[in-house]
Motif scaffolding. Sequence first.
Motif, PDB file in Angstrom:
ATOM      1  N   GLY A  26      48.209  36.901  40.905  1.00 28.97           N
ATOM      2  CA  GLY A  26      47.776  35.596  40.414  1.00 28.97           C
ATOM      3  C   GLY A  26      48.723  34.477  40.767  1.00 28.97           C
ATOM      4  O   GLY A  26      48.315  33.338  40.970  1.00 28.97           O
ATOM      5  N   GLY A  27      50.007  34.787  40.865  1.00 24.73           N
ATOM      6  CA  GLY A  27      50.986  33.742  41.137  1.00 24.73           C
ATOM      7  C   GLY A  27      51.303  33.544  42.592  1.00 24.73           C
ATOM      8  O   GLY A  27      51.814  32.493  42.977  1.00 24.73           O
ATOM      9  N   LEU A  28      51.015  34.531  43.446  1.00 22.94           N
ATOM     10  CA  LEU A  28      51.430  34.424  44.840  1.00 22.94           C
ATOM     11  C   LEU A  28      50.299  34.696  45.822  1.00 22.94           C
ATOM     12  O   LEU A  28      50.003  33.863  46.679  1.00 22.94           O
ATOM     13  N   VAL A  29      49.654  35.831  45.713  1.00 25.48           N
ATOM     14  CA  VAL A  29      48.694  36.253  46.724  1.00 25.48           C
ATOM     15  C   VAL A  29      47.440  35.385  46.729  1.00 25.48           C
ATOM     16  O   VAL A  29      47.020  34.882  47.785  1.00 25.48           O
ATOM     17  N   ILE A  30      46.825  35.193  45.583  1.00 27.39           N
ATOM     18  CA  ILE A  30      45.569  34.433  45.535  1.00 27.39           C
ATOM     19  C   ILE A  30      45.771  32.974  45.959  1.00 27.39           C
ATOM     20  O   ILE A  30      44.966  32.445  46.722  1.00 27.39           O
ATOM     21  N   PRO A  31      46.834  32.270  45.518  1.00 28.16           N
ATOM     22  CA  PRO A  31      47.028  30.915  46.035  1.00 28.16           C
ATOM     23  C   PRO A  31      47.252  30.853  47.547  1.00 28.16           C
ATOM     24  O   PRO A  31      46.760  29.949  48.211  1.00 28.16           O
TER      25      PRO A  31
ATOM     26  N   ILE B 276      34.964  36.793  47.522  1.00 33.21           N
ATOM     27  CA  ILE B 276      36.352  36.425  47.211  1.00 33.21           C
ATOM     28  C   ILE B 276      36.668  36.757  45.757  1.00 33.21           C
ATOM     29  O   ILE B 276      37.741  37.278  45.443  1.00 33.21           O
ATOM     30  N   GLY B 277      35.748  36.465  44.852  1.00 32.41           N
ATOM     31  CA  GLY B 277      35.965  36.782  43.441  1.00 32.41           C
ATOM     32  C   GLY B 277      36.099  38.280  43.205  1.00 32.41           C
ATOM     33  O   GLY B 277      36.975  38.732  42.464  1.00 32.41           O
ATOM     34  N   ASP B 278      35.243  39.063  43.861  1.00 34.79           N
ATOM     35  CA  ASP B 278      35.333  40.524  43.718  1.00 34.79           C
ATOM     36  C   ASP B 278      36.654  41.043  44.273  1.00 34.79           C
ATOM     37  O   ASP B 278      37.305  41.909  43.678  1.00 34.79           O
ATOM     38  N   GLY B 279      37.068  40.500  45.414  1.00 35.02           N
ATOM     39  CA  GLY B 279      38.342  40.916  46.006  1.00 35.02           C
ATOM     40  C   GLY B 279      39.521  40.543  45.127  1.00 35.02           C
ATOM     41  O   GLY B 279      40.476  41.320  44.987  1.00 35.02           O
ATOM     42  N   SER B 280      39.471  39.375  44.527  1.00 38.36           N
ATOM     43  CA  SER B 280      40.547  38.950  43.622  1.00 38.36           C
ATOM     44  C   SER B 280      40.646  39.877  42.419  1.00 38.36           C
ATOM     45  O   SER B 280      41.752  40.235  42.000  1.00 38.36           O
ATOM     46  N   GLU B 281      39.496  40.271  41.866  1.00 40.81           N
ATOM     47  CA  GLU B 281      39.506  41.190  40.729  1.00 40.81           C
ATOM     48  C   GLU B 281      40.103  42.541  41.118  1.00 40.81           C
ATOM     49  O   GLU B 281      40.879  43.133  40.363  1.00 40.81           O
ATOM     50  N   LYS B 282      39.777  43.029  42.308  1.00 40.72           N
ATOM     51  CA  LYS B 282      40.326  44.306  42.759  1.00 40.72           C
ATOM     52  C   LYS B 282      41.829  44.212  42.970  1.00 40.72           C
ATOM     53  O   LYS B 282      42.577  45.135  42.641  1.00 40.72           O
ATOM     54  N   LEU B 283      42.295  43.093  43.546  1.00 40.77           N
ATOM     55  CA  LEU B 283      43.734  42.907  43.717  1.00 40.77           C
ATOM     56  C   LEU B 283      44.447  42.864  42.370  1.00 40.77           C
ATOM     57  O   LEU B 283      45.528  43.439  42.206  1.00 40.77           O
ATOM     58  N   LEU B 284      43.841  42.168  41.406  1.00 46.48           N
ATOM     59  CA  LEU B 284      44.446  42.105  40.073  1.00 46.48           C
ATOM     60  C   LEU B 284      44.508  43.485  39.422  1.00 46.48           C
ATOM     61  O   LEU B 284      45.470  43.812  38.734  1.00 46.48           O
ATOM     62  N   THR B 285      43.480  44.289  39.654  1.00 44.86           N
ATOM     63  CA  THR B 285      43.464  45.637  39.096  1.00 44.86           C
ATOM     64  C   THR B 285      44.551  46.503  39.731  1.00 44.86           C
ATOM     65  O   THR B 285      45.237  47.257  39.055  1.00 44.86           O
ATOM     66  N   LEU B 286      44.722  46.372  41.041  1.00 45.49           N
ATOM     67  CA  LEU B 286      45.693  47.212  41.751  1.00 45.49           C
ATOM     68  C   LEU B 286      47.141  46.805  41.484  1.00 45.49           C
ATOM     69  O   LEU B 286      47.993  47.653  41.251  1.00 45.49           O
TER      70      LEU B 286
END
Length: 148
Positions: free
Chosen positions: A54-59, A37-47
């Motif tokens: 950070g404000g919508l997708v991850i929550p 999950i952490g790796d996926g979150s970092e990739k989403l933030l990069t893209l």
Amino acid sequence: HDMTLFGLPDGEGNSWFGQLFVMACYGFILFKAAVVIGDGSEKLLTLYGPGIVGGLVIPILGAVPDGAIVLVSGLGARSVAQCQVSTGVGTLAGSTIMLLTIPWALSLFLGARDRDERGMAASFPNGKPKYVEGFRLFKSCVTTYRNT
């Protein structure tokens, strides 16, 4: 020891070895899931950048499993489902409150500063924040940034 599934302890009964094995397996699975999950979150933030991710997708992604657990716990007989759903909702509310309270308390603790005679956050001559007097109700403050 009871060895029923692929020759591994199943944790059934009061076997301490079986219980420890199941807890270790469960902990390892949770650890690996948190890493993914952490790796996926970092990739989403990069893209897509921090704004929408950070404000919508991850929550939302964090809330989906909790909501699914509450939803699935409501399946079955009505009387049993009501008890299970109320327990699930209480757990969900408790975890949400904890996840909101801990960062808030940490931000207060880490942002605490002494207040100078002008009522602003005190700092040392080199510009570093000053917090040497400890918490005082009317002599402490919390620093913030203008853009937050």
